[in-house]
Scaffold this motif. Structure first.
Motif, PDB file in Angstrom:
ATOM      1  N   GLY A 195     -34.052 -15.880  20.714  1.00 31.10           N
ATOM      2  CA  GLY A 195     -32.859 -15.287  20.451  1.00 31.10           C
ATOM      3  C   GLY A 195     -32.746 -15.250  18.995  1.00 31.10           C
ATOM      4  O   GLY A 195     -33.735 -15.234  18.196  1.00 31.10           O
ATOM      5  N   GLU A 196     -31.660 -14.858  18.438  1.00 31.96           N
ATOM      6  CA  GLU A 196     -31.302 -14.727  17.030  1.00 31.96           C
ATOM      7  C   GLU A 196     -31.403 -16.146  16.145  1.00 31.96           C
ATOM      8  O   GLU A 196     -30.967 -16.943  16.726  1.00 31.96           O
ATOM      9  CB  GLU A 196     -30.051 -14.168  16.729  1.00 31.96           C
ATOM     10  CG  GLU A 196     -30.084 -12.503  17.058  1.00 31.96           C
ATOM     11  CD  GLU A 196     -28.507 -11.976  16.779  1.00 31.96           C
ATOM     12  OE1 GLU A 196     -27.869 -12.575  16.043  1.00 31.96           O
ATOM     13  OE2 GLU A 196     -28.575 -10.742  17.224  1.00 31.96           O
ATOM     14  N   ILE A 197     -31.966 -15.874  14.975  1.00 30.55           N
ATOM     15  CA  ILE A 197     -31.846 -17.288  14.250  1.00 30.55           C
ATOM     16  C   ILE A 197     -30.367 -17.559  13.721  1.00 30.55           C
ATOM     17  O   ILE A 197     -29.531 -16.753  13.337  1.00 30.55           O
ATOM     18  CB  ILE A 197     -32.645 -17.096  13.000  1.00 30.55           C
ATOM     19  CG1 ILE A 197     -34.369 -16.917  13.248  1.00 30.55           C
ATOM     20  CG2 ILE A 197     -32.546 -18.023  11.810  1.00 30.55           C
ATOM     21  CD1 ILE A 197     -34.860 -16.378  11.871  1.00 30.55           C
ATOM     22  N   ASP A 198     -30.212 -18.932  13.862  1.00 29.70           N
ATOM     23  CA  ASP A 198     -28.698 -19.472  13.659  1.00 29.70           C
ATOM     24  C   ASP A 198     -29.165 -20.829  13.113  1.00 29.70           C
ATOM     25  O   ASP A 198     -28.914 -21.696  13.901  1.00 29.70           O
ATOM     26  CB  ASP A 198     -27.592 -19.466  14.779  1.00 29.70           C
ATOM     27  CG  ASP A 198     -26.139 -19.799  14.413  1.00 29.70           C
ATOM     28  OD1 ASP A 198     -26.061 -20.550  13.340  1.00 29.70           O
ATOM     29  OD2 ASP A 198     -25.519 -19.231  15.186  1.00 29.70           O
ATOM     30  N   VAL A 199     -29.109 -20.869  11.728  1.00 27.98           N
ATOM     31  CA  VAL A 199     -29.592 -22.207  11.188  1.00 27.98           C
ATOM     32  C   VAL A 199     -28.369 -23.172  11.169  1.00 27.98           C
ATOM     33  O   VAL A 199     -28.745 -24.213  11.459  1.00 27.98           O
ATOM     34  CB  VAL A 199     -29.823 -22.089   9.660  1.00 27.98           C
ATOM     35  CG1 VAL A 199     -30.172 -23.265   8.767  1.00 27.98           C
ATOM     36  CG2 VAL A 199     -31.147 -21.003   9.424  1.00 27.98           C
ATOM     37  N   LYS A 200     -27.049 -22.583  11.228  1.00 26.13           N
ATOM     38  CA  LYS A 200     -26.006 -23.728  11.228  1.00 26.13           C
ATOM     39  C   LYS A 200     -25.851 -24.428  12.638  1.00 26.13           C
ATOM     40  O   LYS A 200     -25.969 -25.538  12.692  1.00 26.13           O
ATOM     41  CB  LYS A 200     -24.751 -22.832  10.974  1.00 26.13           C
ATOM     42  CG  LYS A 200     -23.473 -23.775  10.706  1.00 26.13           C
ATOM     43  CD  LYS A 200     -22.218 -23.120  10.210  1.00 26.13           C
ATOM     44  CE  LYS A 200     -21.085 -24.134   9.955  1.00 26.13           C
ATOM     45  NZ  LYS A 200     -19.886 -23.275   9.452  1.00 26.13           N
ATOM     46  N   LYS A 201     -26.205 -23.695  13.444  1.00 27.37           N
ATOM     47  CA  LYS A 201     -26.216 -24.062  14.853  1.00 27.37           C
ATOM     48  C   LYS A 201     -27.278 -24.923  15.246  1.00 27.37           C
ATOM     49  O   LYS A 201     -27.296 -25.988  15.989  1.00 27.37           O
ATOM     50  CB  LYS A 201     -26.418 -23.150  16.267  1.00 27.37           C
ATOM     51  CG  LYS A 201     -24.655 -22.344  16.060  1.00 27.37           C
ATOM     52  CD  LYS A 201     -25.008 -21.500  17.511  1.00 27.37           C
ATOM     53  CE  LYS A 201     -23.338 -20.657  17.712  1.00 27.37           C
ATOM     54  NZ  LYS A 201     -23.364 -19.711  18.806  1.00 27.37           N
ATOM     55  N   ALA A 202     -28.253 -24.501  14.561  1.00 28.13           N
ATOM     56  CA  ALA A 202     -29.879 -25.238  14.755  1.00 28.13           C
ATOM     57  C   ALA A 202     -29.366 -26.819  13.898  1.00 28.13           C
ATOM     58  O   ALA A 202     -29.809 -27.934  14.557  1.00 28.13           O
ATOM     59  CB  ALA A 202     -30.926 -24.749  14.168  1.00 28.13           C
ATOM     60  N   VAL A 203     -28.992 -26.898  12.873  1.00 25.46           N
ATOM     61  CA  VAL A 203     -28.566 -28.128  12.267  1.00 25.46           C
ATOM     62  C   VAL A 203     -27.719 -28.828  12.956  1.00 25.46           C
ATOM     63  O   VAL A 203     -28.038 -30.268  13.287  1.00 25.46           O
ATOM     64  CB  VAL A 203     -27.897 -27.721  10.586  1.00 25.46           C
ATOM     65  CG1 VAL A 203     -27.244 -29.312  10.242  1.00 25.46           C
ATOM     66  CG2 VAL A 203     -29.117 -27.219   9.965  1.00 25.46           C
ATOM     67  N   GLY A 204     -26.507 -28.210  13.794  1.00 29.42           N
ATOM     68  CA  GLY A 204     -25.662 -28.995  14.655  1.00 29.42           C
ATOM     69  C   GLY A 204     -26.439 -29.668  15.594  1.00 29.42           C
ATOM     70  O   GLY A 204     -26.201 -30.943  15.965  1.00 29.42           O
ATOM     71  N   TRP A 205     -27.660 -29.190  16.282  1.00 32.28           N
ATOM     72  CA  TRP A 205     -28.368 -29.931  17.474  1.00 32.28           C
ATOM     73  C   TRP A 205     -29.287 -30.842  16.759  1.00 32.28           C
ATOM     74  O   TRP A 205     -29.488 -31.850  17.423  1.00 32.28           O
ATOM     75  CB  TRP A 205     -29.140 -28.707  18.347  1.00 32.28           C
ATOM     76  CG  TRP A 205     -28.364 -28.016  19.156  1.00 32.28           C
ATOM     77  CD1 TRP A 205     -27.918 -26.818  19.013  1.00 32.28           C
ATOM     78  CD2 TRP A 205     -27.824 -28.511  20.306  1.00 32.28           C
ATOM     79  NE1 TRP A 205     -27.152 -26.316  20.198  1.00 32.28           N
ATOM     80  CE2 TRP A 205     -27.027 -27.393  20.920  1.00 32.28           C
ATOM     81  CE3 TRP A 205     -27.742 -29.783  20.883  1.00 32.28           C
ATOM     82  CZ2 TRP A 205     -26.224 -27.618  22.227  1.00 32.28           C
ATOM     83  CZ3 TRP A 205     -26.990 -30.000  22.168  1.00 32.28           C
ATOM     84  CH2 TRP A 205     -26.320 -28.912  22.711  1.00 32.28           C
ATOM     85  N   TYR A 206     -29.730 -30.528  15.575  1.00 29.48           N
ATOM     86  CA  TYR A 206     -30.474 -31.377  15.094  1.00 29.48           C
ATOM     87  C   TYR A 206     -29.954 -32.837  14.634  1.00 29.48           C
ATOM     88  O   TYR A 206     -30.468 -33.871  14.625  1.00 29.48           O
ATOM     89  CB  TYR A 206     -31.348 -31.055  13.624  1.00 29.48           C
ATOM     90  CG  TYR A 206     -32.364 -30.017  13.910  1.00 29.48           C
ATOM     91  CD1 TYR A 206     -33.213 -30.263  14.912  1.00 29.48           C
ATOM     92  CD2 TYR A 206     -32.591 -28.967  12.849  1.00 29.48           C
ATOM     93  CE1 TYR A 206     -34.416 -29.445  14.860  1.00 29.48           C
ATOM     94  CE2 TYR A 206     -33.550 -27.917  13.031  1.00 29.48           C
ATOM     95  CZ  TYR A 206     -34.450 -28.063  14.001  1.00 29.48           C
ATOM     96  OH  TYR A 206     -35.505 -27.140  14.183  1.00 29.48           O
ATOM     97  N   ARG A 207     -28.677 -32.471  14.398  1.00 31.26           N
ATOM     98  CA  ARG A 207     -27.542 -33.758  13.970  1.00 31.26           C
ATOM     99  C   ARG A 207     -27.692 -34.703  15.237  1.00 31.26           C
ATOM    100  O   ARG A 207     -27.677 -36.033  14.994  1.00 31.26           O
ATOM    101  CB  ARG A 207     -26.494 -33.284  13.461  1.00 31.26           C
ATOM    102  CG  ARG A 207     -25.818 -34.485  12.600  1.00 31.26           C
ATOM    103  CD  ARG A 207     -24.306 -34.006  12.168  1.00 31.26           C
ATOM    104  NE  ARG A 207     -24.477 -32.808  11.345  1.00 31.26           N
ATOM    105  CZ  ARG A 207     -24.805 -32.983   9.945  1.00 31.26           C
ATOM    106  NH1 ARG A 207     -25.064 -34.196   9.471  1.00 31.26           N
ATOM    107  NH2 ARG A 207     -24.760 -31.933   9.261  1.00 31.26           N
ATOM    108  N   LYS A 208     -27.382 -33.995  16.174  1.00 26.83           N
ATOM    109  CA  LYS A 208     -26.909 -34.678  17.595  1.00 26.83           C
ATOM    110  C   LYS A 208     -28.329 -35.663  17.754  1.00 26.83           C
ATOM    111  O   LYS A 208     -28.224 -36.823  18.252  1.00 26.83           O
ATOM    112  CB  LYS A 208     -26.728 -33.821  18.943  1.00 26.83           C
ATOM    113  CG  LYS A 208     -25.449 -33.144  18.559  1.00 26.83           C
ATOM    114  CD  LYS A 208     -25.195 -32.109  19.780  1.00 26.83           C
ATOM    115  CE  LYS A 208     -23.890 -31.166  19.818  1.00 26.83           C
ATOM    116  NZ  LYS A 208     -22.725 -32.171  20.107  1.00 26.83           N
ATOM    117  N   ALA A 209     -29.562 -35.059  17.883  1.00 26.50           N
ATOM    118  CA  ALA A 209     -30.866 -35.606  18.012  1.00 26.50           C
ATOM    119  C   ALA A 209     -30.954 -36.802  17.020  1.00 26.50           C
ATOM    120  O   ALA A 209     -31.386 -37.819  17.523  1.00 26.50           O
ATOM    121  CB  ALA A 209     -31.805 -34.659  18.054  1.00 26.50           C
ATOM    122  N   ALA A 210     -30.630 -36.751  15.800  1.00 25.31           N
ATOM    123  CA  ALA A 210     -30.957 -37.572  14.609  1.00 25.31           C
ATOM    124  C   ALA A 210     -30.160 -38.653  14.967  1.00 25.31           C
ATOM    125  O   ALA A 210     -30.620 -39.900  14.781  1.00 25.31           O
ATOM    126  CB  ALA A 210     -30.693 -36.908  13.427  1.00 25.31           C
TER     127      ALA A 210
END
Length: 529
Positions: free
Chosen positions: A271-286
């Motif tokens: 899909g399309e790049i969405d850095v803001k959403k990516a960071v949201g998921w990274y934060r959950k994992a972190a």
């Protein structure tokens, strides 16, 4: 008879052979218990424990009935008492007491108790850890058909825990559990086929087993299917399907799924790049302690992309990941301590973190460890060893550094030919200083046998091209040496005063006095004009 009534009560409770009827099960179990049958009392306890056939779940009442059953010698009642102590249900949690009751039931052949006793022994809960005894109890339960125990003994054989490692035996037990629908076992078989452990490697079979587990919302299996789809391993390559499976795992709260869907959003996989959403998921994992997710949070906070720019936050996340052994994070926190980014500058701590990364074969960590050693943390010989490790992994700065070592005889035996080879590798990797050094090595005939003037003249003609590559990157030494070639007509070009002035001027703009002097000499002006 009371026992027969208890058996019928169990049938109604479980729905085996008859339509499930919790209220009828409770009535029959009470009747059996009143006649002194322990199994009947245990089933009454189960009804209260599960909240079936009664007004509401009541753990205290469940424990009362389990005790009554246990006192009558019922293995099911003894197991029930053990469960209550194990989970702190209806009584204060007490692993030691749980083990006492599990053992009583296990000695009577209760498979569930045998499995739980094995589990306590394996993790050292309420009893001294004993992996051998744990495996023995798992085996007893597994041979009675307990799926959890079959998976557990398979895992023991897989890892050599309490038994001799035997991958084939592991697969056999995983299959028995998987055929009963155990998702962990289905995932484990998929992994065995994926890696060729105990079975012939078969990527398609691996995907089939992963799918069985994934359909039961097994997060690791969902991540594995996602990986297979992303890489086209055993199934059609599809970034979209990969992202869908990662998202399923992420939505179960699994940190690996959260990290992977974050990566898909960051890189545009499926899909399309969405850095803001990516960071949201990274934060959950972190936040769940996922080291790679923590490293990503450090990266995005440091760069201010998709997250607030904060070097302190960056250093905090890098350190969390580094302390879990993430090599990227260890190199990053090392850099933070070296440069005082988000933390107080501390060269010693920088060196220690670089070393940790280096020991995990992280090329940047190896290169930086070499730099620290060369700067006083150790010897040139130690530095050269780490440079060479990183250089062999294609690290351009390390290739340049080890070239310098061989040229100058620092930590290694001086060897111009080997130096030139490493400079060439660095140069081909776009390293500007390496391009300059490679140009100089060609111009000077570094490593060329004395007396071989033909080879020296031949390779000298190539020098200017490498100076130009470095100059085009804005490298001052590249600009200076390219200007020198045009001024003197060396390195493979003819004299060209106009080009010499142009490149000297660019070199002088970097503020180096030597380059300014060269410009002054050729122009006679003493200025940059």
């Amino acid at each position: 008879d009371a026992f027969g009534t208890a058996v019928l009560a169990y049938a109604y409770k479980s729905g085996r052979g008859v339509e499930k009827d919790a209220e009828e099960a409770l009535r029959l179990a009470r009747e059996s218990a009143a006649a002194g049958e322990g199994l009947g009392a245990a089933i009454v306890g189960e009804c209260y424990y599960d909240g079936e056939g009664v007004e509401q779940q009541n753990e205290e009442r469940a424990l009362e009935w389990f005790r009554k059953a246990a006192e009558r010698g019922s293995a099911e009642g003894q197991y029930g008492v053990g469960i209550c102590y194990d989970n702190g249900e209806g009584v204060e949690e007490d692993y030691k007491e749980a083990v006492v009751w599990y053992r009583k039931a296990a000695d009577q052949g209760n498979a569930c108790a045998q499995f739980n006793l094995g589990h306590c022994l394996e993790r050292g809960a309420g009893v001294n850890r004993d992996k051998k005894q744990a495996a023995e109890w798992y085996m007893k339960a597994a041979e009675q058909g307990d799926a959890d125990a079959q998976y557990a003994i398979g895992r023991c054989f897989d890892n050599g825990s309490g038994v001799k490692r035997d991958k084939k035996q592991a697969v056999e037990w995983y299959v028995r559990a998987a055929e009963q629908g155990d998702a962990d076992a289905q995932y484990a078989i998929g992994r065995c086929f994926d890696k060729g452990a105990g079975v012939k490697r078969d990527k398609k079979q691996a995907v089939e087993w992963y799918l069985k587990a994934a359909d039961q919302e097994h997060a690791l299996a969902q991540c594995s299917i996602g990986d297979c789809c992303e890489k086209g391993r055993g199934t059609e390559k599809s970034g979209r399907k990969a992202a869908e499976w990662y998202l399923k795992a992420a939505n179960t709260g699994d940190p690996r799924g959260q990290y992977n869907i974050g990566r898909c959003l960051e890189m545009g996989v499926g899909g399309e790049i969405d850095v803001k959403k990516a960071v949201g998921w990274y934060r959950k994992a972190a936040k769940q302690g996922h080291a790679e997710g923590q490293y990503k949070m450090g990266y995005f906070h440091e760069n201010g992309e998709g997250a607030s720019k904060s070097v302190k936050q960056a250093a905090r996340w890098y350190r969390k990941a580094a302390e879990q052994g993430d090599a990227d994070a260890q190199a990053a926190i090392g850099r933070c301590f070296e440069d005082g980014v988000g933390v107080a500058m501390d060269k010693n701590l920088a060196w220690l973190w670089y070393l940790k990364a280096a020991e995990q074969r992280h090329p940047e960590g190896q290169y930086k460890a070499g730099c620290c050693l060369e700067s006083g943390q150790g010897t040139n010989k130690e530095a050269a060893r780490w440079y060479l490790e990183a250089a062999n992994q294609g690290h351009a700065s390390a290739q340049y550094a080890i070239g310098c070592c061989f040229e100058g005889g620092k930590g290694v035996k001086r060897d111009g030919r080997i130096a030139r080879r490493w400079y060439k590798m660095a140069a081909n990797n776009g390293h500007a200083a390496g391009q300059v050094k490679y140009g100089l090595s060609l111009e000077k005939g570094l490593g060329v046998p004395k007396g071989d003037q033909l080879q020296k003249r031949t390779i000298e003609q190539l020098a200017w091209k490498w100076y130009q590559k470095a100059a085009e990157q804005g490298d001052a030494e590249g600009e200076f040496n390219l200007a020198r070639c045009y001024e003197l007509g060396v390195g493979g070009v003819k004299t060209n005063r106009e080009l010499a002035v142009r490149w000297y001027r660019r070199a002088a703009e970097h503020g180096d006095a030597r380059m300014q002097e060269a410009l002054d000499r050729i122009t006679g002006t003493g200025t940059l004009q």
